[in-house]
Motif scaffolding. Structure first.
Motif, short mmCIF file in Angstrom:
data_model
loop_
_atom_site.label_atom_id
_atom_site.label_comp_id
_atom_site.label_asym_id
_atom_site.label_seq_id
_atom_site.Cartn_x
_atom_site.Cartn_y
_atom_site.Cartn_z
N LEU A 19 -5.98 6.17 3.20
CA LEU A 19 -4.95 6.02 2.17
C LEU A 19 -4.81 4.55 1.81
CD1 LEU A 19 -2.09 8.33 3.54
CD2 LEU A 19 -4.06 8.98 2.18
N GLN A 20 -4.69 4.27 0.53
CA GLN A 20 -4.36 2.92 0.06
C GLN A 20 -3.09 3.03 -0.75
OE1 GLN A 20 -7.75 1.35 -2.07
NE2 GLN A 20 -8.87 0.88 -0.20
N ASP A 21 -2.05 2.33 -0.28
CA ASP A 21 -0.72 2.43 -0.91
C ASP A 21 -0.30 3.89 -1.06
OD1 ASP A 21 -0.59 -0.34 -1.13
OD2 ASP A 21 -1.58 -0.34 -3.09
N LYS A 22 -0.51 4.67 0.03
CA LYS A 22 -0.14 6.08 0.15
C LYS A 22 -1.00 7.02 -0.70
CE LYS A 22 3.32 5.15 2.90
NZ LYS A 22 3.25 5.50 4.33
N GLN A 23 -1.97 6.47 -1.43
CA GLN A 23 -2.83 7.32 -2.26
C GLN A 23 -4.16 7.56 -1.54
OE1 GLN A 23 -4.39 5.76 -6.02
NE2 GLN A 23 -3.81 7.68 -7.01
N LEU A 24 -4.58 8.82 -1.53
CA LEU A 24 -5.83 9.21 -0.88
C LEU A 24 -7.02 8.67 -1.67
CD1 LEU A 24 -7.18 10.98 1.37
CD2 LEU A 24 -7.14 12.86 -0.27
N VAL A 25 -7.89 7.87 -1.00
CA VAL A 25 -9.04 7.30 -1.71
C VAL A 25 -10.37 7.70 -1.07
CG1 VAL A 25 -7.82 5.33 -2.69
CG2 VAL A 25 -8.83 5.12 -0.43
N GLU A 26 -10.37 8.06 0.21
CA GLU A 26 -11.60 8.52 0.85
C GLU A 26 -11.28 9.65 1.82
OE1 GLU A 26 -14.24 5.64 2.61
OE2 GLU A 26 -13.95 4.20 0.98
N LEU A 27 -12.19 10.61 1.89
CA LEU A 27 -12.02 11.74 2.80
C LEU A 27 -13.38 12.01 3.45
CD1 LEU A 27 -9.78 13.81 3.60
CD2 LEU A 27 -10.82 15.38 1.99
N HIS A 28 -13.40 12.00 4.77
CA HIS A 28 -14.65 12.19 5.51
C HIS A 28 -14.48 13.31 6.52
CE1 HIS A 28 -16.21 8.32 3.98
NE2 HIS A 28 -14.96 7.92 4.10
N THR A 29 -15.50 14.11 6.68
CA THR A 29 -15.48 15.17 7.68
C THR A 29 -16.59 14.92 8.68
OG1 THR A 29 -14.62 16.77 6.09
CG2 THR A 29 -15.62 17.65 8.07
N GLU A 30 -16.22 14.93 9.95
CA GLU A 30 -17.20 14.73 11.02
C GLU A 30 -17.24 16.01 11.85
OE1 GLU A 30 -17.75 11.94 15.01
OE2 GLU A 30 -16.32 11.34 13.47
N GLN A 354 -12.17 9.18 -7.77
CA GLN A 354 -12.83 10.47 -7.56
C GLN A 354 -14.24 10.30 -6.99
OE1 GLN A 354 -11.95 13.78 -8.04
NE2 GLN A 354 -9.84 13.16 -8.35
N LEU A 355 -14.96 9.29 -7.46
CA LEU A 355 -16.31 9.07 -6.96
C LEU A 355 -16.29 8.75 -5.47
CD1 LEU A 355 -18.01 7.02 -9.83
CD2 LEU A 355 -17.99 9.48 -9.48
N ARG A 356 -15.32 7.94 -5.05
CA ARG A 356 -15.21 7.61 -3.62
C ARG A 356 -14.73 8.82 -2.83
NH1 ARG A 356 -11.43 2.52 -2.79
NH2 ARG A 356 -12.07 2.81 -0.63
N LEU A 357 -13.74 9.50 -3.38
CA LEU A 357 -13.11 10.60 -2.67
C LEU A 357 -14.07 11.76 -2.44
CD1 LEU A 357 -10.37 11.39 -1.51
CD2 LEU A 357 -9.72 12.25 -3.74
N ARG A 358 -14.79 12.14 -3.47
CA ARG A 358 -15.73 13.27 -3.36
C ARG A 358 -17.11 12.82 -2.86
NH1 ARG A 358 -14.36 17.59 -8.07
NH2 ARG A 358 -12.27 16.89 -8.61
N ASP A 359 -17.29 11.49 -2.78
CA ASP A 359 -18.58 10.91 -2.39
C ASP A 359 -19.68 11.45 -3.30
OD1 ASP A 359 -20.11 9.17 -1.02
OD2 ASP A 359 -20.17 10.25 0.87
N MET A 360 -19.39 11.41 -4.61
CA MET A 360 -20.35 11.89 -5.60
C MET A 360 -21.46 10.84 -5.75
SD MET A 360 -17.50 13.29 -8.27
CE MET A 360 -18.54 13.34 -9.71
N GLY A 361 -22.72 11.29 -5.70
CA GLY A 361 -23.84 10.36 -5.80
C GLY A 361 -24.85 10.81 -6.82
N GLY A 362 -25.86 9.98 -7.03
CA GLY A 362 -26.88 10.28 -8.04
C GLY A 362 -26.41 9.78 -9.40
#
Length: 516
Positions: A19-30, A354-362
């Motif tokens: 979270l940056q300033d309470k806003q979700l910016v990255e989500l990772h699953t391990e 959104q690009l960071r959050l969903r880790d959209m690539g290509g």
């Protein structure tokens, strides 16, 4: 900018929210037993040489052979092949490379058939995780990343991050590393090394040297296609790459992971140990910190923006398309251009997230609202680049085309984060039909009779939808009084707005649900 890390441990793995300033910016699953993560090192066996592609397919134990291109071999691949042979033969007893004679660098425009042979054993590192129908992508240019430096075997060069601008600082760091690095190892100095002292850099380098010694030790006994050394978990990797004074809290809901993270943070940044906190409340950690709601509202085909505009996100095998729509944001002809510019800026900020959050690539194609003024198009392009500067993944942004399209290429090293936000209706199970409400009270009373007479519960509470609770309590002689006269016990009725109409649950005196 205030940064927080929320770590949710579950039986199937760990989910990490930044979270940056309470806003979700990255989500990772391990996931538990997550193989083929970026950075893992395997002992690969070459299965096929493909001269037309100038590449090889390598068996690393995945269901599909992994892809290794000539350009990913690394200039010192011959030294790696040589070391592998003598280690597997048991004739190399050193752990470092002090007395190891390096081979010549391979030709940059050479052929893979000149370097690799079928069935050859070669240590390889995962450069891209398996995505869709493709197996992992590999590199044999091995590197071991630390917090401040990256260790590169079979090299003598020292590289410094371009983000460190000061020539004085670059010279200072280079001199420090030159004095402490072992022979036949190169070092990449990372951006976070700026301002760090000899002791911190040396400690980080010694940790990496210990990992190399572990690789050397395990290489002799490792079977082909098996893992030699795994990269750190996603949690530790994120902390290694991102942890700085901006972090205010790291919340963890699992005691074991809490201790691991606390010790890791204490090891790399002792002054930040106090920010690691164990979450102990009954409520889900993601619910408590508002992460769950942000996940549900952020993922999905349509993403709403605060001003009334919205994005439509479509995914294909080849690329991602994002369409910007003004929605109910109206504008008169006089300020239509200005309105389009404001919506586009708002969309650009959300697209970068959104690009960071969903880790959209290509390849990502963004269709912004048409603007006619060249200055507005340039300002939008500059604003998008500014927002994307926070993204750690390598990316390139092209200026808007005459059709208003912006093309972005973004590094893709692991599968896109995809979360289904639509839920199956719990009342009908997706059929569109529910049990007749007229028999609901019969179901409740049958279950109540069983609980009180068969299970002999002494205290029972009923939780139902507010409409059903109002029905039970209506009238001069309510159903609660009827139950009291029948069973000799008062049944409290609780109203739960989150329940669907025909849902009900019984709890005992300890507020534990009574399983039926």
């Amino acid at each position: 900018m205030v940064k927080e890390l929320i770590i949710n441990s579950a039986p199937n793995g760990v989910t990490i929210a930044l979270l940056q300033d309470k806003q979700l910016v990255e989500l990772h699953t391990e996931h538990i037993n997550n193989n083929y993560a970026v950075g893992d090192i395997y002992l690969g066996r070459v299965k096929k040489i493909m001269p037309g592609l100038n590449a090889a397919f390598v068996d690393v134990g995945y269901e599909k052979d992994a892809f290794l291109h000539y350009l990913d071999l690394g200039p010192q691949v011959q030294s790696l092949v040589k070391l592998t042979k003598i280690v597997k033969n048991g004739s190399y007893k050193e752990k470092l490379l002090n007395n190891f004679k390096l081979e010549e660098d391979i030709n940059k425009s050479g052929k893979i058939s000149e370097v690799l042979n079928r069935n050859m054993l070669l240590p390889v590192q995962i450069a891209k995780e398996p995505i869709s129908t493709k197996g992992p992508r590999l590199s044999s240019d091995l590197s071991i990343a630390g917090r401040f430096v990256v260790l590169v075997p079979f090299s003598e060069s020292i590289s410094i991050s371009k983000k460190i601008k000061s020539n004085t600082e670059r010279t200072r760091l280079k001199k420090i590393v030159e004095s402490i690095k072992p022979k036949n190892f190169g070092v990449i100095i990372r951006t976070v090394s700026e301002g760090k002292g000899v002791s911190e850099l040396q400690k980080d380098l010694l940790d990496l040297i210990a990992r190399w010694e572990l690789i050397n030790t395990r290489l002799e006994a490792t079977e082909p296609s098996k893992k030699i050394l795994g990269e750190m978990g996603r949690t530790s990797t994120i902390l290694r790459d991102l942890l700085n004074a901006d972090f205010t809290n790291i919340h963890v809901n699992d005691t074991v992971i809490y201790e691991e993270i606390r010790m890791y943070v204490k090891d790399i940044s002792p002054e930040l140990e106090k920010i690691v906190k164990l979450y102990k409340h009954k409520e889900s950690i993601f619910e408590h910190f508002g992460v769950e709601k942000q996940i549900k509202s952020t993922f999905g085909r349509t993403v709403n923006l605060p001003g009334g505009a919205y994005l439509v996100v479509e995914h294909t095998e080849a690329l991602h398309v994002i369409d910007v729509n003004s929605g109910n944001r109206t504008a008169s002809p006089e300020n239509q251009e200005e309105n389009a510019f404001m919506v586009n800026k708002e969309a650009a900020k959300e697209i970068a997230r959104q690009l960071r959050l969903r880790d959209m690539g290509g390849i990502v194609v963004v269709d912004f609202i048409d603007m006619h003024k060249p200055n507005n198009r340039k300002d939008l392009f500059d604003y998008l680049k500014q927002q994307m500067a926070l993204d750690r993944a390598k990316h390139t942004i092209l200026p808007p085309s005459k059709f208003g399209l912006v093309q972005i290429t973004r590094q893709r090293v692991r599968p896109e984060m995809n979360i289904v936000t639509n839920e199956k209706c719990p009342a009908c199970g997706g059929t569109g039909e529910i049990k007749a409400s007229i028999v609901l009270m019969d179901d409740i009373e049958n279950n109540l009779n069983y609980i009180l007479n068969e299970q002999n519960e002494k205290s029972v509470a009923l939780s139902v939808h507010p409409y059903i609770a109002a029905y039970i309590k209506k009238g001069f002689i309510t159903r609660q009084w009827k139950w009291f006269f029948t069973y000799g016990k008062w049944i409290s009725v609780k109203s739960s707005p989150s329940y669907y109409l025909t849902e009900f649950h019984f709890t005992n005196s300890k507020e534990e649900e009574i399983k039926l």
